[in-house]
Design a protein around this motif. Structure first.
Motif, PDB file in Angstrom:
ATOM      1  N   THR A  17       0.743  -1.286   0.129  1.00 46.12           N
ATOM      2  CA  THR A  17      -0.038   0.129   0.049  1.00 46.12           C
ATOM      3  C   THR A  17       0.851   1.385  -0.038  1.00 46.12           C
ATOM      4  O   THR A  17       1.968   1.270   0.671  1.00 46.12           O
ATOM      5  CB  THR A  17      -0.978   0.027   1.117  1.00 46.12           C
ATOM      6  N   PRO A  18       0.677   2.302  -1.031  1.00 44.19           N
ATOM      7  CA  PRO A  18      -0.324   2.129  -1.996  1.00 44.19           C
ATOM      8  C   PRO A  18       0.216   1.110  -3.398  1.00 44.19           C
ATOM      9  O   PRO A  18       1.186   0.951  -3.541  1.00 44.19           O
ATOM     10  CB  PRO A  18      -0.346   3.640  -2.601  1.00 44.19           C
ATOM     11  N   ARG A  19      -1.054   1.176  -4.140  1.00 39.26           N
ATOM     12  CA  ARG A  19      -0.796   0.131  -5.072  1.00 39.26           C
ATOM     13  C   ARG A  19      -1.882   0.530  -6.283  1.00 39.26           C
ATOM     14  O   ARG A  19      -2.786   0.942  -5.932  1.00 39.26           O
ATOM     15  CB  ARG A  19      -0.798  -1.374  -4.901  1.00 39.26           C
ATOM     16  N   GLY A  20      -1.334   0.148  -7.641  1.00 33.89           N
ATOM     17  CA  GLY A  20      -2.458   0.299  -8.423  1.00 33.89           C
ATOM     18  C   GLY A  20      -2.574   1.859  -8.983  1.00 33.89           C
ATOM     19  O   GLY A  20      -1.745   2.614  -8.881  1.00 33.89           O
ATOM     20  N   PHE A  21      -3.916   2.316  -9.541  1.00 36.52           N
ATOM     21  CA  PHE A  21      -4.007   3.496 -10.172  1.00 36.52           C
ATOM     22  C   PHE A  21      -3.632   4.873  -9.047  1.00 36.52           C
ATOM     23  O   PHE A  21      -3.625   4.675  -8.122  1.00 36.52           O
ATOM     24  CB  PHE A  21      -5.379   3.590 -10.292  1.00 36.52           C
ATOM     25  N   CYS A  22      -3.051   5.724  -9.947  1.00 36.11           N
ATOM     26  CA  CYS A  22      -2.625   7.154  -9.673  1.00 36.11           C
ATOM     27  C   CYS A  22      -3.616   8.127  -9.954  1.00 36.11           C
ATOM     28  O   CYS A  22      -4.374   7.660 -11.023  1.00 36.11           O
ATOM     29  CB  CYS A  22      -1.184   7.341  -9.734  1.00 36.11           C
ATOM     30  N   ALA A  23      -3.540   9.335  -9.478  1.00 35.72           N
ATOM     31  CA  ALA A  23      -4.298  10.147  -9.783  1.00 35.72           C
ATOM     32  C   ALA A  23      -4.213  10.618 -11.359  1.00 35.72           C
ATOM     33  O   ALA A  23      -5.202  10.903 -12.016  1.00 35.72           O
ATOM     34  CB  ALA A  23      -4.056  11.365  -8.985  1.00 35.72           C
ATOM     35  N   GLY A 304       0.772   1.770   4.269  1.00 39.30           N
ATOM     36  CA  GLY A 304       1.689   2.611   3.691  1.00 39.30           C
ATOM     37  C   GLY A 304       0.980   4.053   3.567  1.00 39.30           C
ATOM     38  O   GLY A 304       0.248   4.262   4.207  1.00 39.30           O
ATOM     39  N   ALA A 305       1.649   4.949   2.633  1.00 33.81           N
ATOM     40  CA  ALA A 305       1.278   6.343   2.503  1.00 33.81           C
ATOM     41  C   ALA A 305      -0.099   6.356   2.006  1.00 33.81           C
ATOM     42  O   ALA A 305      -0.557   5.632   1.063  1.00 33.81           O
ATOM     43  CB  ALA A 305       2.008   6.936   1.454  1.00 33.81           C
ATOM     44  N   ARG A 306      -0.925   7.360   2.346  1.00 33.61           N
ATOM     45  CA  ARG A 306      -2.388   7.505   2.139  1.00 33.61           C
ATOM     46  C   ARG A 306      -2.093   8.504   1.008  1.00 33.61           C
ATOM     47  O   ARG A 306      -1.801   9.509   1.142  1.00 33.61           O
ATOM     48  CB  ARG A 306      -3.411   8.175   3.083  1.00 33.61           C
ATOM     49  N   GLU A 307      -2.904   8.318  -0.207  1.00 30.05           N
ATOM     50  CA  GLU A 307      -2.842   9.237  -1.365  1.00 30.05           C
ATOM     51  C   GLU A 307      -4.036   9.731  -1.446  1.00 30.05           C
ATOM     52  O   GLU A 307      -5.216   9.064  -1.633  1.00 30.05           O
ATOM     53  CB  GLU A 307      -2.529   8.486  -2.563  1.00 30.05           C
ATOM     54  N   THR A 308      -4.022  11.039  -1.764  1.00 29.40           N
ATOM     55  CA  THR A 308      -5.446  11.730  -1.590  1.00 29.40           C
ATOM     56  C   THR A 308      -5.478  12.959  -2.849  1.00 29.40           C
ATOM     57  O   THR A 308      -6.272  13.711  -3.084  1.00 29.40           O
ATOM     58  CB  THR A 308      -5.460  12.921  -0.197  1.00 29.40           C
ATOM     59  N   VAL A 309      -4.252  12.649  -3.637  1.00 30.38           N
ATOM     60  CA  VAL A 309      -4.016  13.593  -4.740  1.00 30.38           C
ATOM     61  C   VAL A 309      -5.365  13.623  -5.791  1.00 30.38           C
ATOM     62  O   VAL A 309      -5.479  12.089  -5.955  1.00 30.38           O
ATOM     63  CB  VAL A 309      -2.828  13.328  -5.403  1.00 30.38           C
ATOM     64  N   THR A 310      -5.820  14.370  -6.212  1.00 29.64           N
ATOM     65  CA  THR A 310      -6.858  14.453  -7.458  1.00 29.64           C
ATOM     66  C   THR A 310      -6.390  15.298  -8.338  1.00 29.64           C
ATOM     67  O   THR A 310      -5.801  16.598  -7.954  1.00 29.64           O
ATOM     68  CB  THR A 310      -8.207  14.255  -6.897  1.00 29.64           C
ATOM     69  N   PHE A 311      -6.728  15.421  -9.447  1.00 30.39           N
ATOM     70  CA  PHE A 311      -6.497  16.177 -10.596  1.00 30.39           C
ATOM     71  C   PHE A 311      -7.985  16.581 -11.452  1.00 30.39           C
ATOM     72  O   PHE A 311      -8.605  15.590 -11.660  1.00 30.39           O
ATOM     73  CB  PHE A 311      -5.468  15.706 -11.539  1.00 30.39           C
ATOM     74  N   LYS A 312      -7.897  17.835 -11.797  1.00 33.47           N
ATOM     75  CA  LYS A 312      -9.238  18.119 -12.332  1.00 33.47           C
ATOM     76  C   LYS A 312      -9.196  17.679 -13.832  1.00 33.47           C
ATOM     77  O   LYS A 312      -8.003  17.763 -14.397  1.00 33.47           O
ATOM     78  CB  LYS A 312      -9.136  19.674 -12.360  1.00 33.47           C
ATOM     79  N   LEU A 313     -10.444  17.526 -14.344  1.00 35.29           N
ATOM     80  CA  LEU A 313     -10.677  17.186 -15.621  1.00 35.29           C
ATOM     81  C   LEU A 313     -10.735  18.436 -16.609  1.00 35.29           C
ATOM     82  O   LEU A 313     -10.938  19.579 -16.029  1.00 35.29           O
ATOM     83  CB  LEU A 313     -11.992  16.317 -16.037  1.00 35.29           C
ATOM     84  N   PRO A 314     -10.502  18.281 -18.011  1.00 37.46           N
ATOM     85  CA  PRO A 314     -10.719  19.458 -18.692  1.00 37.46           C
ATOM     86  C   PRO A 314     -11.957  20.245 -18.693  1.00 37.46           C
ATOM     87  O   PRO A 314     -12.921  19.398 -18.422  1.00 37.46           O
ATOM     88  CB  PRO A 314     -10.457  19.131 -20.121  1.00 37.46           C
ATOM     89  N   ARG A 315     -12.013  21.504 -18.576  1.00 38.09           N
ATOM     90  CA  ARG A 315     -13.308  22.190 -18.333  1.00 38.09           C
ATOM     91  C   ARG A 315     -14.452  21.586 -19.252  1.00 38.09           C
ATOM     92  O   ARG A 315     -15.653  21.694 -18.956  1.00 38.09           O
ATOM     93  CB  ARG A 315     -13.308  23.717 -18.370  1.00 38.09           C
TER      94      ARG A 315
END
Length: 320
Positions: A17-23, A304-315
């Protein structure tokens, strides 16, 4: 060895942990999905949106058409640029042809592009640490005029590198590299060129760093580590290398549970499981289930580290 001969033997499974998909991967996939919902099929995607066969196949079934170059795209359908980033020539060509395009480049890759351009504008020669042929490397090198960026792949390359002006250098890196390998290359460069400045912020992305640190913790306690990911996924291949160096007797890259060689489990008491940043969680769940069919498993989740990052979608995709 048959499955029956290893049936129900006790086995501890340690999940990294973490594993798999990232932001960045999650955002890129959502861009293709939302484009299909809003504009209908087909939506064209230049290069694999992320390096995972299962993700690409699912999106293809939804109506995405994957191409390598823009000349394969008609002018009346949307085209999406992959998460790895593209050379500046690609959006320029899209605009020349009046294509409607959506850029799914990971924002952390875009940050590297900006860093390279900033240093080039300051008159510095740019060194890019990365792997030749990887689309992220091609995209980063393509932000600047030909010859402005020197690619360094190994410590040996760093030893041989002869800059135009040793006191006027800057470096950037591919975001999915091995932390340890990259540190070794940077160490060589800094020994040879003591004034070499670091980027404003670490280029190797948080997700790559977190997954490598997690697999190190798990591998120290495991006889076998399985990394779920496709062979063309740089960050997944790096996880295998990191696991081996961290002490796992064996580490293997697997696309999914169907390709596991159960002979790998001979003499194994503890198996670690992780997944590259472009591998979806259902593949991990299926692998754990396949192991549980053959062994009496005790599944332990690493802290493991908790991931809280998110990225905005194109407007344009969030507008009705």
């Amino acid at each position: 060895m048959t499955d029956a001969s290893i049936s129900r033997r006790p086995l501890q499974v340690r999940l990294a942990t973490p594993r798999g998909f990232c932001a960045g991967v999650d955002r890129a996939i959502q861009i293709v999905e939302r484009a299909l919902e809003k504009y209908g099929a087909p939506v064209y995607v230049r290069h694999e949106i992320v390096h995972n066969r299962h993700v690409v196949d699912r999106l293809r079934n939804l109506g995405a058409v994957f191409v390598e170059e823009l000349d394969e795209c008609p002018t009346d359908r949307p085209v999406v640029f992959s998460a790895h980033g593209v050379p500046k020539s690609v959006p320029a060509e899209a605009e020349r042809r009046a294509l409607f395009y959506l850029d799914a480049t990971c924002p952390l890759v875009s940050k590297v592009h900006v860093e390279a351009e900033r240093n080039f504008s300051a008159g510095r020669q740019i060194v890019l640490i990365g792997h030749a042929g990887h689309p992220e490397v091609e995209g980063t090198m393509g932000q600047l005029p030909e010859g402005a960026v020197t690619l360094i792949e190994t410590p040996e390359d760093a030893e041989r590198f002869e800059p135009r002006e040793a006191s006027n250098l800057a470096y950037v890196t591919q975001t999915t590299l091995s932390l340890d390998d990259t540190a070794e290359i940077i160490g060589v460069l800094k020994r040879r060129f003591p004034g070499l400045p670091d980027p404003h912020k670490e280029d190797i992305c948080y997700a790559t760093t977190n997954r490598q640190e997690a697999v190190k913790r798990v591998a120290e306690q495991c006889d076998l580590v399985l990394v779920i990911g496709s062979p063309n996924s740089s960050n997944s291949v790096r996880l295998v290398e990191v696991a081996r160096r961290a002490g796992a007797r064996m580490a293997q890259l697997v696309d999914d549970a169907s390709v596991v060689d159960w002979g790998w489990f001979d003499g194994v008491q503890t198996v670690g499981i992780t997944a590259g940043a472009s591998a979806p969680e259902p593949l991990i769940e299926a692998l754990v289930a396949a192991i549980a069919e053959r062994f009496d498993t005790d599944v332990v989740e690493d802290s493991g580290a908790r991931e809280t990052v998110t990225f905005k979608l194109p407007r344009v995709l969030s507008e009705s």
